[in-house]
Every structure is written in structure tokens, then in C-alpha cells.
Design an enzyme around this catalytic site. Structure first.
Site, short mmCIF file in Angstrom:
data_model
loop_
_atom_site.label_atom_id
_atom_site.label_comp_id
_atom_site.label_asym_id
_atom_site.label_seq_id
_atom_site.Cartn_x
_atom_site.Cartn_y
_atom_site.Cartn_z
N GLY A 147 0.83 -1.20 0.00
CA GLY A 147 0.00 0.00 0.00
C GLY A 147 0.86 1.25 0.00
N GLN A 174 3.32 9.92 1.04
CA GLN A 174 4.59 9.18 1.02
C GLN A 174 5.42 9.47 -0.23
OE1 GLN A 174 2.55 5.23 1.98
NE2 GLN A 174 4.56 5.01 2.92
N CYS A 179 6.44 -0.17 7.11
CA CYS A 179 6.04 0.97 6.29
C CYS A 179 7.18 1.34 5.37
CB CYS A 179 5.71 2.14 7.22
SG CYS A 179 5.23 3.65 6.36
N LEU A 180 6.86 1.58 4.11
CA LEU A 180 7.91 1.97 3.15
C LEU A 180 8.60 3.26 3.58
CD1 LEU A 180 6.11 1.21 -0.25
CD2 LEU A 180 7.89 -0.14 0.88
N HIS A 191 -3.74 1.52 7.91
CA HIS A 191 -2.37 2.06 7.85
C HIS A 191 -2.27 3.17 6.80
CE1 HIS A 191 2.18 1.31 7.85
NE2 HIS A 191 1.99 2.11 6.81
N GLU A 192 -2.79 2.88 5.60
CA GLU A 192 -2.67 3.87 4.52
C GLU A 192 -3.54 5.10 4.77
OE1 GLU A 192 -0.22 3.48 2.66
OE2 GLU A 192 0.10 1.37 3.16
N HIS A 211 -1.94 7.58 7.00
CA HIS A 211 -0.96 8.47 6.34
C HIS A 211 -1.61 9.77 5.86
CE1 HIS A 211 2.83 6.30 6.14
NE2 HIS A 211 2.27 5.21 5.67
ZN ZN Z 1 3.12 3.38 5.67
#
Ligand code: ZN
Length: 157
Positions: free
Chosen positions: A46, A51, A88-89, A130-131, A134
Site C-alpha cells: 500500500g 509518502q 512501512c515503506l 495504515h494507509e 498516512h
Molecule cells: Zn506506511
């Protein structure tokens, strides 16, 4: 399409609230396409627009064969709890445990501007939460426990 630069923890933009998309124009469509390319390049599940440095409420999720493009997503219902092991990226190299709803219903627009709702449970419910966090400047780290370096026997890298 183009890869966009991933923002990582410490970058102020990850802490800002993203703005709703008013019009799905060529710029938003290009953003979506670039987010897919960036997500797949990183083997993620995701990605949220902040991000990649864009403060718009846009999220892409790919969990095995299930693909979701979400513009202005909102959680309209949630149920139960589960403890998730998340990474998380934007927080490379770490994972942690966090409590999420077991099941969520999300309403969003697709790239054609059509409203849809989707109900997901277990793992994808945690990805959605999670997304969507953000979009409000929230990182899983804020509430996670047992944050630790990613265990090397997992299938990333
Ligand atoms: Zn993340």
C-alpha cells in the site's frame, strides 16, 4: 509513468494532513499511475500520496490479486480488533505491533469519480487503516509497540 521519490520518517510532509481531491484531473491520474509504479518497485502492499510528497487524499493498495484505488477514502464502519505486525515503506528496516480493527468498510471514489464502498477484514483491513492514517499525518510508529528491525527471514528484500 514515473517512479516518485519515497519520503521517509523525519520528513515533515509525512506529518501533514492531506487535502481532499476536488477534481480528478490529469494530474491526479498521473499521480495514481506513478504511485502504482513506485509501490510495485518497492514490493509494497500500500502507498498513500503523502509518502511521495503529495498532500492529497489518494491511496493505492495491492494485496495479492486485490487492487484498490482510493480517492478521498473514509472509514465508514469498523468492527472488532486484531494485533498486526506492520512495516512501512516510509520507515525502512523496521516493523512493530499495532492494534487495528478486524474489519473496516471504506467509502472512496475510483479514478472515474464513482463512489464505491468496500468491506475488508483481517490483513487487508490493517493495510487500509495504515494507509488512511498516512492521509492524516499518522505513522504506525505512533501507536506501535515492540518496534524492531525487520526480521530477515521474512520475504521482503
Ligand atoms: Zn506506511
Amino acid at each position: 509513468m514515473a517512479l516518485r521519490q519515497l519520503r521517509v520518517n523525519g520528513d515533515d510532509i509525512l506529518r501533514k494532513k492531506a487535502k481532499p481531491v476536488k477534481e480528478i484531473d490529469a494530474k491526479i491520474l498521473a499521480l495514481l499511475d506513478d504511485m502504482w509504479e513506485t509501490l510495485r518497485d518497492k514490493n509494497g502492499v500500500g502507498l498513500a500520496a503523502p509518502q511521495v510528497g503529495v498532500l492529497k487524499r489518494v491511496v493505492v493498495v495491492e494485496n495479492e490479486e486485490d487492487i484498490y484505488e482510493m480517492i478521498n477514502p473514509e472509514i465508514i464502519a469498523s468492527e472488532g480488533t486484531q494485533t498486526c505486525d506492520e512495516a512501512c515503506l516510509s520507515v525502512p528496516g523496521y516493523q512493530g505491533d499495532i492494534e487495528r480493527p478486524m474489519k473496516v468498510t471504506v467509502q472512496a471514489l475510483n479514478r472515474d469519480g464513482e463512489s464505491y464502498t468496500v468491506e475488508v477484514e483481517e490483513y487487508p483491513a490493517s493495510i487500509f487503516c495504515h494507509e488512511l492514517d498516512h492521509l492524516d499525518g499518522v505513522l504506525y510508529l505512533d501507536r506501535a509497540t515492540n518496534v524492531r528491525p525487520i526480521e530477515k527471514n521474512e520475504d521482503d528484500e
